[in-house]
Design a protein around this motif. Structure first.
Motif, PDB file in Angstrom:
ATOM      1  N   CYS A 134      47.275  39.435  48.435  1.00  0.00           N
ATOM      2  CA  CYS A 134      46.096  39.215  47.598  1.00  0.00           C
ATOM      3  C   CYS A 134      45.897  40.396  46.658  1.00  0.00           C
ATOM      4  CB  CYS A 134      44.861  39.041  48.487  1.00  0.00           C
ATOM      5  SG  CYS A 134      43.346  38.605  47.606  1.00  0.00           S
ATOM      6  N   THR A 135      45.836  40.144  45.376  1.00  0.00           N
ATOM      7  CA  THR A 135      45.588  41.222  44.428  1.00  0.00           C
ATOM      8  C   THR A 135      44.118  41.621  44.480  1.00  0.00           C
ATOM      9  OG1 THR A 135      45.004  39.777  42.575  1.00  0.00           O
ATOM     10  CG2 THR A 135      47.351  40.262  42.901  1.00  0.00           C
ATOM     11  N   ARG A 136      43.824  42.787  43.965  1.00  0.00           N
ATOM     12  CA  ARG A 136      42.434  43.232  43.905  1.00  0.00           C
ATOM     13  C   ARG A 136      41.599  42.265  43.073  1.00  0.00           C
ATOM     14  NH1 ARG A 136      43.083  49.243  41.837  1.00  0.00           N
ATOM     15  NH2 ARG A 136      40.864  48.925  41.450  1.00  0.00           N
ATOM     16  N   ARG A 137      42.167  41.765  41.986  1.00  0.00           N
ATOM     17  CA  ARG A 137      41.430  40.820  41.133  1.00  0.00           C
ATOM     18  C   ARG A 137      41.159  39.517  41.876  1.00  0.00           C
ATOM     19  NH1 ARG A 137      43.780  39.682  35.257  1.00  0.00           N
ATOM     20  NH2 ARG A 137      43.084  41.865  35.067  1.00  0.00           N
ATOM     21  N   ASP A 138      42.151  39.024  42.610  1.00  0.00           N
ATOM     22  CA  ASP A 138      41.963  37.783  43.355  1.00  0.00           C
ATOM     23  C   ASP A 138      40.893  37.937  44.437  1.00  0.00           C
ATOM     24  OD1 ASP A 138      43.854  36.500  41.846  1.00  0.00           O
ATOM     25  OD2 ASP A 138      45.463  36.670  43.325  1.00  0.00           O
ATOM     26  N   PHE A 139      40.873  39.087  45.102  1.00  0.00           N
ATOM     27  CA  PHE A 139      39.848  39.290  46.123  1.00  0.00           C
ATOM     28  C   PHE A 139      38.470  39.332  45.478  1.00  0.00           C
ATOM     29  CE2 PHE A 139      37.062  41.541  48.984  1.00  0.00           C
ATOM     30  CZ  PHE A 139      37.387  41.002  50.221  1.00  0.00           C
ATOM     31  N   ALA A 140      38.353  40.009  44.352  1.00  0.00           N
ATOM     32  CA  ALA A 140      37.057  40.077  43.668  1.00  0.00           C
ATOM     33  C   ALA A 140      36.586  38.687  43.268  1.00  0.00           C
ATOM     34  CB  ALA A 140      37.156  40.995  42.455  1.00  0.00           C
ATOM     35  N   ALA A 141      37.526  37.829  42.854  1.00  0.00           N
ATOM     36  CA  ALA A 141      37.156  36.460  42.497  1.00  0.00           C
ATOM     37  C   ALA A 141      36.676  35.697  43.725  1.00  0.00           C
ATOM     38  CB  ALA A 141      38.345  35.748  41.860  1.00  0.00           C
ATOM     39  N   GLY A 316      40.964  44.452  50.322  1.00  0.00           N
ATOM     40  CA  GLY A 316      40.170  43.865  49.250  1.00  0.00           C
ATOM     41  C   GLY A 316      38.752  44.385  49.240  1.00  0.00           C
ATOM     42  N   LEU A 317      38.143  44.475  50.418  1.00  0.00           N
ATOM     43  CA  LEU A 317      36.772  44.978  50.504  1.00  0.00           C
ATOM     44  C   LEU A 317      36.697  46.439  50.084  1.00  0.00           C
ATOM     45  CD1 LEU A 317      33.967  43.928  51.414  1.00  0.00           C
ATOM     46  CD2 LEU A 317      34.401  45.073  53.583  1.00  0.00           C
ATOM     47  N   TYR A 318      37.677  47.226  50.493  1.00  0.00           N
ATOM     48  CA  TYR A 318      37.706  48.649  50.120  1.00  0.00           C
ATOM     49  C   TYR A 318      37.654  48.800  48.600  1.00  0.00           C
ATOM     50  CZ  TYR A 318      39.715  53.354  49.517  1.00  0.00           C
ATOM     51  OH  TYR A 318      39.956  54.667  49.147  1.00  0.00           O
ATOM     52  N   TRP A 319      38.537  48.097  47.896  1.00  0.00           N
ATOM     53  CA  TRP A 319      38.591  48.270  46.446  1.00  0.00           C
ATOM     54  C   TRP A 319      37.398  47.615  45.748  1.00  0.00           C
ATOM     55  CZ3 TRP A 319      41.088  51.943  44.337  1.00  0.00           C
ATOM     56  CH2 TRP A 319      42.280  52.408  44.904  1.00  0.00           C
TER      57      TRP A 319
END
Length: 516
Positions: A134-141, A316-319
């Motif tokens: 999971c990319t950082r962008r995908d997690f944010a989405a 993901g949560l970290y970033w």
């Protein structure tokens, strides 16, 4: 265009994004053992040795491909004091036109890298780290618009996205989660499998000597050292886990046993976290073991949940939340870390055993971390920054992106429930049920008050009473609060008096170097 690729010590894989398009005819890889990175917390001696040896072996593997590698060691005549100094020296030697890096795993390092273009007057390309599902962008989405971030829902989304352990649109076995089948205590007489260990070669032996000279006052035992430090040996460790250990992992992943720190756990996280193994390949091997009948579904699902679920989720949560996340302290915890977290000298056998395992191996499994050392820090109100620095220092697999959310959110509830739906607080009864630690302990989990009462019992009820203004409305704590309310006023007063006396008598903090 001459490119200098700068690799960090946890980016030891040939297909790291920074090496994509690398031209051996003109480009150079720079790597450095950096003094500041070994000391910003007092890392376990085995952790330092593992990372440095793995770095040296990876540099040797790149050089064997005729890739130019500029490698600086800590025992060089002029070692690098910090990452920026290491890069500055490499730029002076090679005069590149640009710098390429894969995004660092830690927020503080990314903030540093973002200063490099202005500092060096060169373009710095920061590429995404595609080792993760999971990319950082995908997690944010995924997180957008949610009031809280429950791992279970993220995990299901990742199962659907990757197809792992799926049968069409449905989860394998008709259930997403087999956690209820993963909580069995060890039956008497069950012997866990031996773990695959790797004898140090000449490169590793040189690193061990270096660590003993330079970091002899750090926490932990250096010998015996048996970690894999090469890609081939990490693959051998993976295959050993799949064939010999995974079949028993599901039933007993929450169990604890004196003198058995590894039990049925994978012990692959150090290799995943520095790049010697990839998350996709370890999940694929586990799934294949189930599909061929070599391992039961509850074992494979439990393992995949840790890698595809928890590991991706906490990153993901970290970033998503840093840097403010680390400053939250919902329960107002301020107590200094007790000195026995470094020495292991405590009459509470569960804590003594978990810390002794950590000292010997730089490792303890997730239930020891969450329900023993973490649970005690939660119940006693240890300041988040202090317990988080301890976890970051003492475990071979600890890097801030994975350590901080696990401790801050799961172990000590400092984020107030962003990650966990309730604090993972437990009395001595849980530890007694899931381990053999209570036998022979000075304290008895069946004794509720008095000098033989298990401190976890007193602390558990005192914790609930003290934090009722914050936790009293939590529906998952309704039952223990009803139990607390049914206690007589005299018993509640005794619990409060004895818990406060225990907290006041806690060993004062000590410098970790005293117990090196």
């Amino acid at each position: 265009m001459r490119t200098l690729v700068f690799l960090f010590g946890d980016q030891l894989c040939r297909d790291i994004s920074a090496l994509s398009g690398f031209d051996p005819a003109s480009d150079v890889v720079a790597m450095a053992e950096v003094d500041e990175e070994t000391r910003y917390v007092p890392h376990h001696k085995q952790k330092i040795a593992f990372v440095l040896s793995a770095m040296r072996h990876f540099a040797e593997a790149l050089a064997a491909e005729s890739i130019a590698v500029d490698y600086r060691r800590l025992d060089d005549p002029a070692p690098a004091a910090c990452l920026t100094a290491a890069l500055e020296a490499a730029i002076a030697r090679h005069r590149p036109d640009r710098i390429v890096v894969t995004e660092p795993g830690e927020w503080r390092v990314l903030a540093l890298v973002q200063t490099w273009p202005q500092r060096f007057g060169l373009p710095v390309e920061i590429r995404g780290d595609d080792r993760f599902f999971c990319t950082r962008r995908d997690f944010a989405a995924w997180a957008a618009g949610r009031k809280d971030y429950r791992m279970e829902f993220f995990y299901r989304a990742m199962r659907r996205r990757t197809g792992l352990l799926m049968e069409g649109e449905a989860p394998a076995g008709g259930r997403w989660n087999f956690d209820a089948e993963n909580r069995r205590p060890l039956p008497p007489g069950l012997r866990p499998p031996e773990r695959r260990r790797f004898a140090p070669d000449a490169t590793t032996r040189a690193v061990l000597d270096l660590v003993e000279r330079r970091f002899g006052d750090h926490f932990g035992d250096l010998e015996p050292f048996g970690w894999a430090v090469t890609r081939d040996d990490a693959l051998a460790a993976l295959e050993h886990f799949i064939a010999e250990v995974l079949p028993g992992f599901g039933d007993h992943q929450d169990a604890m046993k004196s003198g058995a720190p590894f039990l049925f756990h994978a012990v692959l996280s150090p290799y995943l976290n520095v790049g010697l193994l990839g998350a996709r390949e370890v999940c694929a091997r586990a799934e294949a073991a189930w599909r061929t009948g070599a391992a039961p579904l509850n074992a494979v699902e439990g393992f995949v949940r840790q890698v595809l679920g928890w590991r991706e989720y906490v990153r993901g949560l970290y970033w998503l939340m840093m840097p403010d996340y680390a400053a939250s302290n919902r329960l107002g915890a301020t107590r200094p870390l007790p000195g026995f977290y470094w020495s292991g000298e405590t009459p509470m056998r569960c804590l003594a055993e978990a810390i002794a395992d950590t000292r010997r191996h730089g490792y303890s499994h997730h239930i020891q971390r969450l329900m023993v050392t973490g649970n005690f820090a939660l119940l006693t109100g240890v300041a988040p920054a202090e317990i988080e620095a301890w976890y970051l220092a003492v475990y071979v697999d600890a890097f801030e992106w994975v350590e901080l959310p696990n401790v801050h959110g799961m172990a000590i509830f400092a984020d107030g429930g962003l990650m966990a739906s309730k604090p993972y607080a437990a009395s001595g009864a849980y530890i007694d049920r899931m381990s053999d630690y209570c036998g022979g302990c000075r304290y008895d989990p069946a004794v509720k008050t008095g000098p033989r009462a298990c401190p976890f019992n007193l602390l558990y009820w005192h914790f609930l009473a003290e934090h009722r203004p914050v936790l009293g409305g939590n529906p998952r704590l309704a039952m223990p609060y009803r139990t607390l309310d049914r206690m007589s006023p005299g018993r509640r007063a005794t619990i409060t008096r004895e818990a406060v006396a225990f907290l006041e008598a806690l060993e004062r903090p000590a410098e970790p170097g005293l117990f090196g």
